[in-house]
Design a protein around this motif. Sequence first.
Motif, mmCIF file in Angstrom:
data_model
loop_
_atom_site.group_PDB
_atom_site.id
_atom_site.type_symbol
_atom_site.label_atom_id
_atom_site.label_comp_id
_atom_site.label_asym_id
_atom_site.label_seq_id
_atom_site.Cartn_x
_atom_site.Cartn_y
_atom_site.Cartn_z
ATOM 1 N N PHE A 1 0.837 -1.277 -0.029
ATOM 2 C CA PHE A 1 -0.075 -0.110 0.004
ATOM 3 C C PHE A 1 0.730 1.123 -0.062
ATOM 4 N N SER B 1 -17.776 -3.214 -0.654
ATOM 5 C CA SER B 1 -16.746 -3.060 -1.663
ATOM 6 C C SER B 1 -16.868 -1.425 -1.688
ATOM 7 N N GLU C 1 -9.253 -4.089 2.895
ATOM 8 C CA GLU C 1 -8.554 -5.151 2.219
ATOM 9 C C GLU C 1 -8.306 -4.978 0.725
ATOM 10 N N ASN C 2 -7.079 -5.657 0.462
ATOM 11 C CA ASN C 2 -6.865 -5.560 -1.314
ATOM 12 C C ASN C 2 -6.234 -6.871 -1.579
ATOM 13 N N ASN C 3 -7.040 -7.617 -2.340
ATOM 14 C CA ASN C 3 -6.177 -9.019 -2.770
ATOM 15 C C ASN C 3 -5.566 -9.860 -1.473
ATOM 16 N N THR D 1 -12.893 1.188 -6.961
ATOM 17 C CA THR D 1 -11.305 0.731 -6.432
ATOM 18 C C THR D 1 -11.562 -0.646 -6.350
ATOM 19 N N ASN D 2 -10.331 -1.360 -5.897
ATOM 20 C CA ASN D 2 -10.117 -2.815 -5.750
ATOM 21 C C ASN D 2 -10.112 -2.987 -4.209
ATOM 22 N N PHE D 3 -10.718 -2.128 -3.605
ATOM 23 C CA PHE D 3 -10.804 -2.332 -2.000
ATOM 24 C C PHE D 3 -12.046 -2.920 -1.635
ATOM 25 N N LYS D 4 -11.850 -3.444 -0.629
ATOM 26 C CA LYS D 4 -13.083 -4.029 0.309
ATOM 27 C C LYS D 4 -12.582 -3.525 1.625
ATOM 28 N N SER E 1 -3.567 4.022 -1.502
ATOM 29 C CA SER E 1 -3.985 3.354 -2.762
ATOM 30 C C SER E 1 -3.090 2.063 -2.908
ATOM 31 N N GLU E 2 -3.465 1.191 -3.893
ATOM 32 C CA GLU E 2 -2.787 -0.167 -3.840
ATOM 33 C C GLU E 2 -1.210 0.385 -4.054
#
Length: 341
Positions: free
Chosen positions: A32, A179, A206-208, A183-186, A54-55
Amino acid sequence: MVKRLIFLGFLAFSVLMTEKPLLGQTIGETRFTCIVLGAGGGIEDDNLSCYLVSEKHSNDFICLDAGSLYSGIQKAETKGSFDEIVIPANSDLLKSAFILQNQIKAYLISHAHLDHFSGLVQSSPTDTPKTIYASSQTIQFLTDYIFNWRIWPNFTDEGTGFQLKKYHFQVVEPGKDFSIINTNFKAKAFTVSHQEPYTSTAFLIENNGHYFLYIGDTGPDTVEKTTNLKNIWETISPLIAGKKLHAIFMECSYPDPRKETELYGHLSPVWMISELTNLAKLCNENDFLHSLQGLNVIVTGIKPGIKTGESTFELITKQLTGLNKLGINFIIPVQGEKIEF
Ligand SMILES: [Zn+2]
């Protein structure tokens, strides 16, 4: 990029002195990126809690609290923290405005105190349509008392008067996954106690399969007479054991000594360490001195002092260092700078 790393000595000492395998943290690869838009908890009105995350290698950010938003973007830009962002040739926007409008994808607001969202209010006429995630109590307070056409136009899709609907309020239910849009965030929200009965929110993001925890203002369980932080610790302890938790953002508003009756729903170093020790014991009761070793704890909400001499930032750093028997990697964020974790 700054990491004011406190206390690596104890870690080195422990490695030398123990033959036991180190349990818990020490995550190798960072996942991150955080750009600190506001690091303090008062009196400097251009440096109030606001963290973009961000990721890693992405410029699409979520914004955790928004005490100082636009002024924070400007300071981060000056420090080169947004150098990777290139404005399209056909845009005539200032870079700071471009970032506000395009790179912040959503807001997560821990509670309705001014030092956690006043920047968002000030930026709202210039901002683009977005979702604001918050507890029902926070949304209620913001619509009743701020976005009501008396204090400020109603840019939201709730509350009294004509709704401009620039912002969509999304209620987060404690314990329920959601979600984060665009974004790809949960995330999962938790209620924390900020001088009972007032509540604030923590977000586990959470991300991946990788996580970090952002805790809004909170008092210690013992003082608030709740088990809110314990509930969070129970949820994240398996993530720590599995080396999946990359950082905890946790507040430390006041230096010690601080009377319990004068915490006002906040933490001081003694209380912060006490809560983190509870977490360490949940991770490994028999070897709790090692269970959080290397864990990144980003210290938020420090209230700057108003007296000459040592700053509260320096004092709190020193006090946390002195109390840190757990080998935690405390990071004191600085406005405008980038932290990778
Ligand atoms: Zn607060």
